[in-house]
Design a protein around this motif. Structure first.
Motif, PDB file in Angstrom:
ATOM      1  N   ARG A  66       0.822  -1.219   0.000  1.00  0.00           N
ATOM      2  CA  ARG A  66       0.000   0.000   0.000  1.00  0.00           C
ATOM      3  C   ARG A  66       0.857   1.271   0.000  1.00  0.00           C
ATOM      4  N   PHE A  67       1.979   1.238   0.684  1.00  0.00           N
ATOM      5  CA  PHE A  67       2.853   2.408   0.784  1.00  0.00           C
ATOM      6  C   PHE A  67       4.116   2.184  -0.052  1.00  0.00           C
ATOM      7  N   THR A  68       4.633   3.274  -0.596  1.00  0.00           N
ATOM      8  CA  THR A  68       5.882   3.232  -1.340  1.00  0.00           C
ATOM      9  C   THR A  68       6.777   4.387  -0.903  1.00  0.00           C
ATOM     10  N   ILE A  69       7.988   4.054  -0.485  1.00  0.00           N
ATOM     11  CA  ILE A  69       8.953   5.083  -0.095  1.00  0.00           C
ATOM     12  C   ILE A  69       9.946   5.309  -1.226  1.00  0.00           C
ATOM     13  N   SER A  70      10.334   6.554  -1.424  1.00  0.00           N
ATOM     14  CA  SER A  70      11.310   6.872  -2.454  1.00  0.00           C
ATOM     15  C   SER A  70      12.123   8.078  -2.007  1.00  0.00           C
ATOM     16  N   ARG A  71      13.298   8.227  -2.586  1.00  0.00           N
ATOM     17  CA  ARG A  71      14.150   9.357  -2.234  1.00  0.00           C
ATOM     18  C   ARG A  71      14.700   9.991  -3.495  1.00  0.00           C
ATOM     19  N   ASP A  72      14.957  11.286  -3.407  1.00  0.00           N
ATOM     20  CA  ASP A  72      15.569  12.045  -4.488  1.00  0.00           C
ATOM     21  C   ASP A  72      16.762  12.776  -3.870  1.00  0.00           C
ATOM     22  N   ASP A  73      17.938  12.221  -4.032  1.00  0.00           N
ATOM     23  CA  ASP A  73      19.111  12.799  -3.383  1.00  0.00           C
ATOM     24  C   ASP A  73      19.514  14.137  -4.010  1.00  0.00           C
ATOM     25  N   ALA A  74      19.146  14.362  -5.234  1.00  0.00           N
ATOM     26  CA  ALA A  74      19.449  15.647  -5.860  1.00  0.00           C
ATOM     27  C   ALA A  74      18.666  16.779  -5.192  1.00  0.00           C
ATOM     28  N   LYS A  75      17.475  16.442  -4.710  1.00  0.00           N
ATOM     29  CA  LYS A  75      16.632  17.435  -4.044  1.00  0.00           C
ATOM     30  C   LYS A  75      16.632  17.273  -2.532  1.00  0.00           C
ATOM     31  N   ASN A  76      17.343  16.266  -2.037  1.00  0.00           N
ATOM     32  CA  ASN A  76      17.376  15.989  -0.595  1.00  0.00           C
ATOM     33  C   ASN A  76      15.980  15.802  -0.029  1.00  0.00           C
ATOM     34  N   THR A  77      15.206  14.994  -0.711  1.00  0.00           N
ATOM     35  CA  THR A  77      13.843  14.717  -0.254  1.00  0.00           C
ATOM     36  C   THR A  77      13.582  13.216  -0.185  1.00  0.00           C
ATOM     37  N   VAL A  78      12.645  12.865   0.660  1.00  0.00           N
ATOM     38  CA  VAL A  78      12.143  11.498   0.710  1.00  0.00           C
ATOM     39  C   VAL A  78      10.626  11.597   0.747  1.00  0.00           C
ATOM     40  N   SER A  79       9.975  10.704   0.047  1.00  0.00           N
ATOM     41  CA  SER A  79       8.524  10.735  -0.048  1.00  0.00           C
ATOM     42  C   SER A  79       7.931   9.406   0.390  1.00  0.00           C
ATOM     43  N   LEU A  80       6.686   9.474   0.790  1.00  0.00           N
ATOM     44  CA  LEU A  80       5.945   8.268   1.146  1.00  0.00           C
ATOM     45  C   LEU A  80       4.584   8.347   0.468  1.00  0.00           C
ATOM     46  N   GLN A  81       4.405   7.548  -0.563  1.00  0.00           N
ATOM     47  CA  GLN A  81       3.119   7.462  -1.244  1.00  0.00           C
ATOM     48  C   GLN A  81       2.268   6.446  -0.503  1.00  0.00           C
ATOM     49  N   MET A  82       1.118   6.899  -0.028  1.00  0.00           N
ATOM     50  CA  MET A  82       0.249   6.051   0.771  1.00  0.00           C
ATOM     51  C   MET A  82      -1.068   5.857   0.046  1.00  0.00           C
ATOM     52  N   ASN A  83      -1.340   4.633  -0.346  1.00  0.00           N
ATOM     53  CA  ASN A  83      -2.577   4.288  -1.044  1.00  0.00           C
ATOM     54  C   ASN A  83      -3.431   3.362  -0.183  1.00  0.00           C
ATOM     55  N   SER A  84      -4.682   3.247  -0.558  1.00  0.00           N
ATOM     56  CA  SER A  84      -5.611   2.358   0.159  1.00  0.00           C
ATOM     57  C   SER A  84      -5.544   2.591   1.664  1.00  0.00           C
ATOM     58  N   LEU A  85      -5.614   3.834   2.045  1.00  0.00           N
ATOM     59  CA  LEU A  85      -5.466   4.191   3.458  1.00  0.00           C
ATOM     60  C   LEU A  85      -6.604   3.623   4.295  1.00  0.00           C
ATOM     61  N   LYS A  86      -6.250   3.272   5.512  1.00  0.00           N
ATOM     62  CA  LYS A  86      -7.189   2.700   6.475  1.00  0.00           C
ATOM     63  C   LYS A  86      -7.252   3.592   7.716  1.00  0.00           C
ATOM     64  N   PRO A  87      -8.347   3.533   8.450  1.00  0.00           N
ATOM     65  CA  PRO A  87      -8.419   4.330   9.689  1.00  0.00           C
ATOM     66  C   PRO A  87      -7.258   4.053  10.634  1.00  0.00           C
ATOM     67  N   GLU A  88      -6.764   2.841  10.645  1.00  0.00           N
ATOM     68  CA  GLU A  88      -5.636   2.513  11.535  1.00  0.00           C
ATOM     69  C   GLU A  88      -4.314   3.122  11.089  1.00  0.00           C
ATOM     70  N   ASP A  89      -4.305   3.754   9.936  1.00  0.00           N
ATOM     71  CA  ASP A  89      -3.115   4.490   9.501  1.00  0.00           C
ATOM     72  C   ASP A  89      -3.073   5.894  10.109  1.00  0.00           C
ATOM     73  N   THR A  90      -4.124   6.280  10.794  1.00  0.00           N
ATOM     74  CA  THR A  90      -4.175   7.594  11.425  1.00  0.00           C
ATOM     75  C   THR A  90      -3.066   7.738  12.457  1.00  0.00           C
ATOM     76  N   ALA A  91      -2.252   8.770  12.291  1.00  0.00           N
ATOM     77  CA  ALA A  91      -1.109   8.980  13.186  1.00  0.00           C
ATOM     78  C   ALA A  91      -0.392  10.262  12.783  1.00  0.00           C
ATOM     79  N   VAL A  92       0.539  10.662  13.619  1.00  0.00           N
ATOM     80  CA  VAL A  92       1.495  11.680  13.215  1.00  0.00           C
ATOM     81  C   VAL A  92       2.666  10.945  12.573  1.00  0.00           C
ATOM     82  N   TYR A  93       3.021  11.366  11.375  1.00  0.00           N
ATOM     83  CA  TYR A  93       4.098  10.724  10.623  1.00  0.00           C
ATOM     84  C   TYR A  93       5.365  11.567  10.721  1.00  0.00           C
ATOM     85  N   TYR A  94       6.460  10.900  11.075  1.00  0.00           N
ATOM     86  CA  TYR A  94       7.735  11.566  11.268  1.00  0.00           C
ATOM     87  C   TYR A  94       8.775  11.068  10.269  1.00  0.00           C
ATOM     88  N   CYS A  95       9.596  11.975   9.823  1.00  0.00           N
ATOM     89  CA  CYS A  95      10.712  11.667   8.945  1.00  0.00           C
ATOM     90  C   CYS A  95      11.979  11.578   9.795  1.00  0.00           C
TER      91      CYS A  95
END
Length: 117
Positions: A66-95
């Protein structure tokens, strides 16, 4: 010092999608592993996903497929694509950024993700 700023959180209905981003700035050390953690109310912070400098990825079982993590070192970013979200995914997300040698570790302040049923 490294500063991490998360963005992209919000409120979404179950089955929906969100994309979180984390931008790193400052004295970034390589190689490093970028990770996402989450903390739901009344619960301990838990690992969600990680990506190494070499591109290896790791996920907690509950988000695999359901989730996919990726990074772009040229931009110094990391992303988390979250699909098919469920109520139990409710939280504060930290990098988190951790140098591969384990000497340095930095956290962002978090972004709230709320999934309604």
């Amino acid at each position: 010092q490294v500063q991490l700023v998360e963005s992209g959180g919000g409120l979404v209905q179950a089955g929906g999608s969100l994309r979180l981003s984390c931008a790193a700035s400052g004295s970034i050390l390589n190689p490093n592993t970028m990770s996402w953690y989450r903390q739901a109310p009344g619960k301990q912070r838990e690992f969600v996903a990680a990506v190494t400098s070499g591109g290896n990825t790791y996920y907690v079982d509950s988000v695999k497929g359901r989730f996919t993590i990726s990074r772009d070192d040229a931009k110094n970013t990391v992303s988390l694509q979250m699909n098919s979200l469920k109520p139990e995914d409710t939280a504060v997300y930290y990098c988190k950024q951790r140098t591969t040698d384990g000497r340095y570790e930095y956290w962002g302040l978090g972004t709230q993700v709320s999934v309604s049923s």
